[in-house]
Design an enzyme around this catalytic site. Sequence first.
Site, mmCIF file in Angstrom:
data_model
loop_
_atom_site.group_PDB
_atom_site.id
_atom_site.type_symbol
_atom_site.label_atom_id
_atom_site.label_comp_id
_atom_site.label_asym_id
_atom_site.label_seq_id
_atom_site.Cartn_x
_atom_site.Cartn_y
_atom_site.Cartn_z
ATOM 1 N N HIS A 170 0.842 -1.206 0.000
ATOM 2 C CA HIS A 170 0.000 0.000 0.000
ATOM 3 C C HIS A 170 0.879 1.258 0.000
ATOM 4 O O HIS A 170 0.613 2.217 -0.721
ATOM 5 C CB HIS A 170 -0.887 0.042 1.256
ATOM 6 C CG HIS A 170 -1.933 -1.031 1.318
ATOM 7 N ND1 HIS A 170 -2.176 -1.782 2.456
ATOM 8 C CD2 HIS A 170 -2.820 -1.481 0.388
ATOM 9 C CE1 HIS A 170 -3.174 -2.626 2.229
ATOM 10 N NE2 HIS A 170 -3.575 -2.473 0.974
ATOM 11 N N LYS A 218 -16.174 -7.123 4.558
ATOM 12 C CA LYS A 218 -15.395 -8.149 5.231
ATOM 13 C C LYS A 218 -15.853 -8.158 6.682
ATOM 14 O O LYS A 218 -15.769 -7.144 7.371
ATOM 15 C CB LYS A 218 -13.899 -7.808 5.157
ATOM 16 C CG LYS A 218 -13.342 -7.967 3.765
ATOM 17 C CD LYS A 218 -11.894 -7.528 3.725
ATOM 18 C CE LYS A 218 -11.405 -7.460 2.303
ATOM 19 N NZ LYS A 218 -10.095 -6.842 2.193
ATOM 20 N N ARG A 259 -1.053 -5.796 -7.679
ATOM 21 C CA ARG A 259 0.148 -6.578 -7.360
ATOM 22 C C ARG A 259 0.447 -7.588 -8.446
ATOM 23 O O ARG A 259 1.574 -7.766 -8.865
ATOM 24 C CB ARG A 259 -0.046 -7.347 -6.037
ATOM 25 C CG ARG A 259 0.007 -6.503 -4.809
ATOM 26 C CD ARG A 259 -0.529 -7.259 -3.649
ATOM 27 N NE ARG A 259 -1.920 -7.657 -3.896
ATOM 28 C CZ ARG A 259 -2.749 -8.089 -2.969
ATOM 29 N NH1 ARG A 259 -2.335 -8.235 -1.735
ATOM 30 N NH2 ARG A 259 -3.985 -8.408 -3.269
ATOM 31 N N SER A 281 -2.605 -7.678 3.288
ATOM 32 C CA SER A 281 -3.028 -7.490 4.686
ATOM 33 C C SER A 281 -3.429 -8.836 5.288
ATOM 34 O O SER A 281 -3.117 -9.126 6.452
ATOM 35 C CB SER A 281 -4.229 -6.534 4.750
ATOM 36 O OG SER A 281 -3.877 -5.267 4.263
#
Length: 167
Positions: free
Chosen positions: A20, A44, A94, A132
């Site tokens: 990030h 989430k 990514r 994360s």
Amino acid sequence: MSGYGRAVFPGSFDPFTNGHLDVLLRACKIFSEVRVAVLQNSRKQANLFSIGERMAILREVCAPLANASVDSFSGLLVDYVREVQANVIVRGLRAVSDYEYELQIAHLNRQMYPEAETIFIMAATRWSYVSSTMVKELGSYGADVRKMVPAASARAIEAKFGIRSSP
Ligand code: PNS
């Protein structure tokens, strides 16, 4: 006159990682202002860190960055983007595996608010394996995550899992 000014970098940031950070630093070089927007009501189910904890981490991370700031939002991202009069949404990529999900979000957001452009920034390859979710998993087993996250996130993880930091 066209051009991009204020960008919003949204996410759950549970917690903020070096991937990030890499994207944020690149965004800060491109846009006059980057607002990191932490999602409050994530779908989430269980964020490890509260909105206050996630924002405290980000405030520390953004402190040395002249054109970055931290905010939170709830509800639709595009409503927030409109409210703060931004015209760019920054998302990090990514790997190819991120692409399909991101493309869907970007198209949905464009459908709802065509004035904002989603810009993808590729994180450096050295962070391509960092997420994360993985950092939390490692932390839960007491592993050292300090090479994968900013110091503020590492301290928060160590505190959350009762890890004693070694020098
Ligand atoms: O870090 P994340 O969890 O991948 O970030 C996802 C985020 C926060 C960008 C996305 O879930 C979001 O914008 N949520 C707010 C609700 C919304 O606008 N949904 C429509 C697009 S999915």
